[in-house]
Design a protein around this motif. Structure first.
Motif, PDB file in Angstrom:
ATOM      1  N   LEU A 169       0.596  13.033  -1.314  1.00  0.00           N
ATOM      2  CA  LEU A 169       0.391  12.849   0.115  1.00  0.00           C
ATOM      3  C   LEU A 169       0.736  14.110   0.898  1.00  0.00           C
ATOM      4  CD1 LEU A 169       1.652   9.247   1.023  1.00  0.00           C
ATOM      5  CD2 LEU A 169      -0.698  10.090   0.976  1.00  0.00           C
ATOM      6  N   GLU A 170       1.835  14.746   0.551  1.00  0.00           N
ATOM      7  CA  GLU A 170       2.241  15.957   1.263  1.00  0.00           C
ATOM      8  C   GLU A 170       1.210  17.067   1.095  1.00  0.00           C
ATOM      9  OE1 GLU A 170       6.518  17.815   1.872  1.00  0.00           O
ATOM     10  OE2 GLU A 170       5.646  18.538  -0.001  1.00  0.00           O
ATOM     11  N   ASP A 171       0.590  17.125  -0.086  1.00  0.00           N
ATOM     12  CA  ASP A 171      -0.426  18.146  -0.351  1.00  0.00           C
ATOM     13  C   ASP A 171      -1.778  17.794   0.267  1.00  0.00           C
ATOM     14  OD1 ASP A 171       1.362  19.686  -1.753  1.00  0.00           O
ATOM     15  OD2 ASP A 171       0.805  18.898  -3.722  1.00  0.00           O
ATOM     16  N   GLY A 172      -1.864  16.620   0.906  1.00  0.00           N
ATOM     17  CA  GLY A 172      -3.129  16.217   1.508  1.00  0.00           C
ATOM     18  C   GLY A 172      -4.109  15.612   0.525  1.00  0.00           C
ATOM     19  N   LYS A 173      -3.665  15.297  -0.675  1.00  0.00           N
ATOM     20  CA  LYS A 173      -4.531  14.702  -1.702  1.00  0.00           C
ATOM     21  C   LYS A 173      -4.456  13.177  -1.587  1.00  0.00           C
ATOM     22  CE  LYS A 173      -3.769  18.627  -4.820  1.00  0.00           C
ATOM     23  NZ  LYS A 173      -3.264  19.060  -6.155  1.00  0.00           N
ATOM     24  N   VAL A 174      -5.113  12.666  -0.554  1.00  0.00           N
ATOM     25  CA  VAL A 174      -4.995  11.251  -0.234  1.00  0.00           C
ATOM     26  C   VAL A 174      -5.634  10.377  -1.315  1.00  0.00           C
ATOM     27  CG1 VAL A 174      -5.547   9.480   1.465  1.00  0.00           C
ATOM     28  CG2 VAL A 174      -4.957  11.790   2.223  1.00  0.00           C
ATOM     29  N   LEU A 175      -6.798  10.807  -1.846  1.00  0.00           N
ATOM     30  CA  LEU A 175      -7.468  10.001  -2.874  1.00  0.00           C
ATOM     31  C   LEU A 175      -6.622   9.911  -4.137  1.00  0.00           C
ATOM     32  CD1 LEU A 175     -11.192  11.155  -2.488  1.00  0.00           C
ATOM     33  CD2 LEU A 175     -10.137   9.018  -1.722  1.00  0.00           C
ATOM     34  N   MET A 203      -0.844   6.490   6.319  1.00  0.00           N
ATOM     35  CA  MET A 203      -1.251   6.681   7.705  1.00  0.00           C
ATOM     36  C   MET A 203      -0.587   7.892   8.349  1.00  0.00           C
ATOM     37  SD  MET A 203      -3.250   4.205   7.717  1.00  0.00           S
ATOM     38  CE  MET A 203      -3.778   4.310   9.429  1.00  0.00           C
ATOM     39  N   CYS A 204       0.307   8.554   7.638  1.00  0.00           N
ATOM     40  CA  CYS A 204       0.989   9.725   8.212  1.00  0.00           C
ATOM     41  C   CYS A 204      -0.028  10.831   8.463  1.00  0.00           C
ATOM     42  CB  CYS A 204       2.091  10.223   7.280  1.00  0.00           C
ATOM     43  SG  CYS A 204       3.475   9.080   7.115  1.00  0.00           S
ATOM     44  N   SER A 205       0.073  11.437   9.643  1.00  0.00           N
ATOM     45  CA  SER A 205      -0.937  12.425  10.046  1.00  0.00           C
ATOM     46  C   SER A 205      -0.684  13.814   9.474  1.00  0.00           C
ATOM     47  CB  SER A 205      -0.985  12.501  11.578  1.00  0.00           C
ATOM     48  OG  SER A 205       0.305  12.798  12.098  1.00  0.00           O
ATOM     49  N   HIS A 206       0.558  14.122   9.154  1.00  0.00           N
ATOM     50  CA  HIS A 206       0.861  15.452   8.608  1.00  0.00           C
ATOM     51  C   HIS A 206       2.134  15.371   7.769  1.00  0.00           C
ATOM     52  CE1 HIS A 206       3.799  15.589  11.881  1.00  0.00           C
ATOM     53  NE2 HIS A 206       2.803  15.295  12.714  1.00  0.00           N
ATOM     54  N   ALA A 207       2.445  16.477   7.080  1.00  0.00           N
ATOM     55  CA  ALA A 207       3.553  16.489   6.128  1.00  0.00           C
ATOM     56  C   ALA A 207       4.895  16.219   6.804  1.00  0.00           C
ATOM     57  CB  ALA A 207       3.599  17.831   5.393  1.00  0.00           C
ATOM     58  N   LYS A 213       9.290   9.866   8.121  1.00  0.00           N
ATOM     59  CA  LYS A 213       9.213   8.429   7.928  1.00  0.00           C
ATOM     60  C   LYS A 213       9.759   8.001   6.565  1.00  0.00           C
ATOM     61  CE  LYS A 213       5.398   7.476  11.103  1.00  0.00           C
ATOM     62  NZ  LYS A 213       3.997   7.003  11.253  1.00  0.00           N
ATOM     63  N   ALA A 214       9.540   8.828   5.551  1.00  0.00           N
ATOM     64  CA  ALA A 214      10.012   8.492   4.200  1.00  0.00           C
ATOM     65  C   ALA A 214      11.456   8.918   3.970  1.00  0.00           C
ATOM     66  CB  ALA A 214       9.101   9.145   3.157  1.00  0.00           C
ATOM     67  N   GLU A 215      12.043   9.625   4.966  1.00  0.00           N
ATOM     68  CA  GLU A 215      13.401  10.176   4.813  1.00  0.00           C
ATOM     69  C   GLU A 215      13.496  10.924   3.481  1.00  0.00           C
ATOM     70  OE1 GLU A 215      16.095   6.946   5.291  1.00  0.00           O
ATOM     71  OE2 GLU A 215      15.692   6.713   7.420  1.00  0.00           O
ATOM     72  N   TRP A 216      12.591  11.868   3.332  1.00  0.00           N
ATOM     73  CA  TRP A 216      12.380  12.561   2.055  1.00  0.00           C
ATOM     74  C   TRP A 216      12.416  14.061   2.308  1.00  0.00           C
ATOM     75  CZ3 TRP A 216       7.239  14.441   0.105  1.00  0.00           C
ATOM     76  CH2 TRP A 216       7.251  14.744  -1.258  1.00  0.00           C
ATOM     77  N   GLU A 217      12.978  14.810   1.367  1.00  0.00           N
ATOM     78  CA  GLU A 217      13.124  16.253   1.561  1.00  0.00           C
ATOM     79  C   GLU A 217      11.810  17.003   1.453  1.00  0.00           C
ATOM     80  OE1 GLU A 217      14.713  14.420  -0.630  1.00  0.00           O
ATOM     81  OE2 GLU A 217      16.826  14.963  -0.823  1.00  0.00           O
TER      82      GLU A 217
END
Length: 609
Positions: A169-175, A203-207, A213-217
């Motif tokens: 998701l962070e890399d934009g690889k939604v599929l 549904m997150c629009s950007h990294a 939202k994920a409380e992730w580093e």
């Protein structure tokens, strides 16, 4: 020491975060040390590595010699290491690796014949840190046979796939992320609630939005290290050591020594850099409030009560001489000086209670007193003088945590809830009150009564319940800051500690002389680790909360010590009030050399557990 004699490149930044690893196969990103730990690379070429074979478990001989023909290979057969010795070597190896001393770890493992962890665990670690999720999943199949719980594999796989999903998701690889969610995570049929939460991240629009939202580093070393820490909890320590294990053991040892130290009365600091690991922890008795620093003689009759304010800046004392004296505590010298005298209590002052913000002070009298006085401490003005009935006996009081209400009562059959102007808000009939306390919930009032019990009274739903039952009269009690423990002075018995939540008697403290006089004890010290009480034998007794025998008996008063108060902000300051007309202020020994430990007469390890 690295094999094959090759030079070592600069350690990559990722290595400082990795936990120790063992002789595993080389990863795709670089070579492995002979202990199985990743080495850095130089222009894509592997910096010195071993042949990739793992060193076997501890044996009677050292490992094979290095390529340079070092002295390691010529070592003679040694005695077989015990399990404890092997564990220590592994702990040292893990710690050295955390410092980046990988060559030293290589040599330690080769010379000892130990391995830091199982080769399969090493591969797994490397693949996780490199984000090679398919390989890491395959490694789980090798680890399955080494694990105690078969269900752990599913949980570990879930954690891996969750990280894989978030990184896509962070890399934009939604599929690709959607495929992981539907094709890999959902079929596990594990933690469906979490899967629903993960699906929302699509549904997150950007990294940055995803990380928040994920409380992730985010993708990288930090989050993968955190993932490894979670994964390691499912692996036996024989396969992979828990993270920073040596540091954890040392911290536990320091905490245990502090817990067993009779006189430890300073703030707990879990940072190992703040202590010496070369010496056992010990606190001197001379650092403890066992020494008279001041004798306050301004009262001209018996002093029945004393109480420090909640912020520790003032001390209030009440006397048979009908006065209340407010003392100011010097923040530097801890000396007390008279601030003001509050006069007019015809019956004398036997109980005092500071409001939560220390603005007001309520004074009560002995059994035949039907009046209650509410003073503004800052101005010295009397705000309220309350008396519901001349038949009342208002001998005890307790503030509601909101600071706007208080409860008061006595031994003539009722207690009241009032506002700051003395207006009656509620009353509870038929209760002969000896002592009162308001719990932090703002609804429950604890009252000890003439039936040798403490009951909880709820003014909102008008219910009451029994909490403590003693076999002798409860003369007074106080409650710890967290509301869990109650300290009782019981007639002819002394000081008892009760757990209010479990409703059990925890401990009976020995030494104090308690008849039918009202004596007040207190919690004190950092973390309320200590208990102090007056006594009819003219002494002040101090116990460590976990030990039944006193750790100090303070002499100096000439008659019964009625009350003891420990300063809540200055752990080394305590006051006691006595029938001899004086208030004694106790502190550490004067001119204390902080390096001295000769004042510690008791062995810190002898305390009752």
């Amino acid at each position: 020491m690295q094999a094959n004699g090759a030079g070592q490149g600069q350690e990559s930044s990722e290595l400082s975060c990795l936990n120790s690893a063992q002789n595993g196969e080389s990863s795709s990103a670089g070579g492995s040390h002979s202990n199985g730990l990743l080495s850095s690379t130089d222009n894509g070429n592997s910096v010195g590595t071993s042949n990739g074979s793992s060193v076997g478990p501890c044996s009677g001989t050292s490992s094979a010699s290095t390529a340079s023909g070092s002295e390691v290979g010529s070592l003679k057969k040694k005695k077989r290491l015990s399990q404890a010795e092997e564990d220590v070597i592994r702990l040292i190896g893990q710690h050295l690796h955390g410092l980046g001393l990988n060559q030293t770890v290589d040599l330690l493992m080769q010379e000892s014949g130990c391995r830091l962890e199982h080769p399969s665990a090493t591969k797994f670690r490397n693949h996780v840190m490199e984000g090679e999720w398919d390989k890491a999943e395959n490694d789980l199949n090798e680890l399955r046979a080494l694990m105690h719980s078969p269900n752990a594999i599913v949980r570990m796989k879930f954690l891996l796939l969750q990280q894989k999903y978030l990184e896509y998701l962070e890399d934009g690889k939604v599929l690709e992320a959607l495929q992981v969610l539907r094709g890999e995570l959902t079929p596990l049929k594990y933690n469906t609630d979490r899967i629903h939460v993960l699906s929302g991240y699509l549904m997150c629009s950007h990294a940055e939005d995803l990380r928040a939202k994920a409380e992730w580093e985010g993708k990288g070393t930090a989050s993968r290290c955190r993932l490894l820490d979670k994964l390691q909890t499912y692996l036996p320590p024989s396969v992979m050591l828990p993270p920073r294990r040596l540091h954890t053991l040392l911290r536990q040892a320091v905490e245990l020594q502090r817990d067993r130290c009779l006189y430890h009365n300073t703030k707990l600091d879990n940072n190992l850099d703040s202590v010496s690991l070369l010496l056992d922890h010990v606190c001197s008795r001379k650092q403890f409030p066992c020494y008279t620093q001041q004798i306050l003689t301004e009262h001209c009759n018996e002093v029945w009560f004393c109480k420090f304010s909640n912020d520790g800046t003032k001390l209030a004392t009440g006397s048979k001489d009908t006065t209340v004296i407010i003392w100011q505590v010097d923040p530097e010298s801890h000396q007390l000086k008279l601030l003001r005298t509050l006069e007019g209590h015809a019956y004398g002052v036997s109980y005092l209670a500071w409001s939560p913000d220390d603005t007001y002070l309520i004074a009560c009298g002995p059994d035949d007193c039907s009046e209650l006085w509410l003073w503004n401490v800052q101005t010295g003005e009397l705000r309220t003088k309350m008396s519901q009935s001349h038949e009342d006996s208002l001998t005890s009081v307790a503030w509601n945590p909101d600071g706007k209400r208080f409860v008061t009562g006595g031994q003539r059959g009722q207690f009241y809830q009032c506002d700051l102007d003395g207006n009656l808000l509620d009353s509870w009939e038929g209760v002969r009150v000896q002592c009162l306390w308001c719990l932090s919930d703002g609804r429950t009032v604890l009252a000890s009564d003439t039936h040798q019990r403490i009951r909880g009274y709820n003014f909102e739903d008008l219910t009451d319940r029994n909490i403590v039952q003693e076999d002798h009269p409860i003369m007074s009690f106080t409650v710890s800051k967290n509301g869990r423990l109650a300290l009782l002075n019981v007639a002819t018995q002394g000081v008892h500690l009760w757990d209010l939540q479990d409703r059990v008697l925890v401990r009976k403290y020995q030494g104090v002389t308690q008849g039918f006089y009202t004596i007040h004890s207190c919690f004190g010290g950092h973390n309320e680790d200590f208990i102090a009480s007056g006594s009819e034998d003219h002494k002040v007794y101090i116990w460590h909360r976990r030990g039944e025998l006193p750790i100090a008996e303070l002499t100096g008063h000439a008659r019964t010590v009625n009350c003891v108060s420990w300063n809540p902000a200055i752990p080394g300051l305590m006051a006691s009030a006595s029938d001899d007309g004086t208030v004694r202020v106790w502190g550490p020994a004067p001119f204390l050399d902080t390096q001295e430990t000769d004042g510690l007469n008791e062995n810190c390890s002898n305390m009752d557990s």
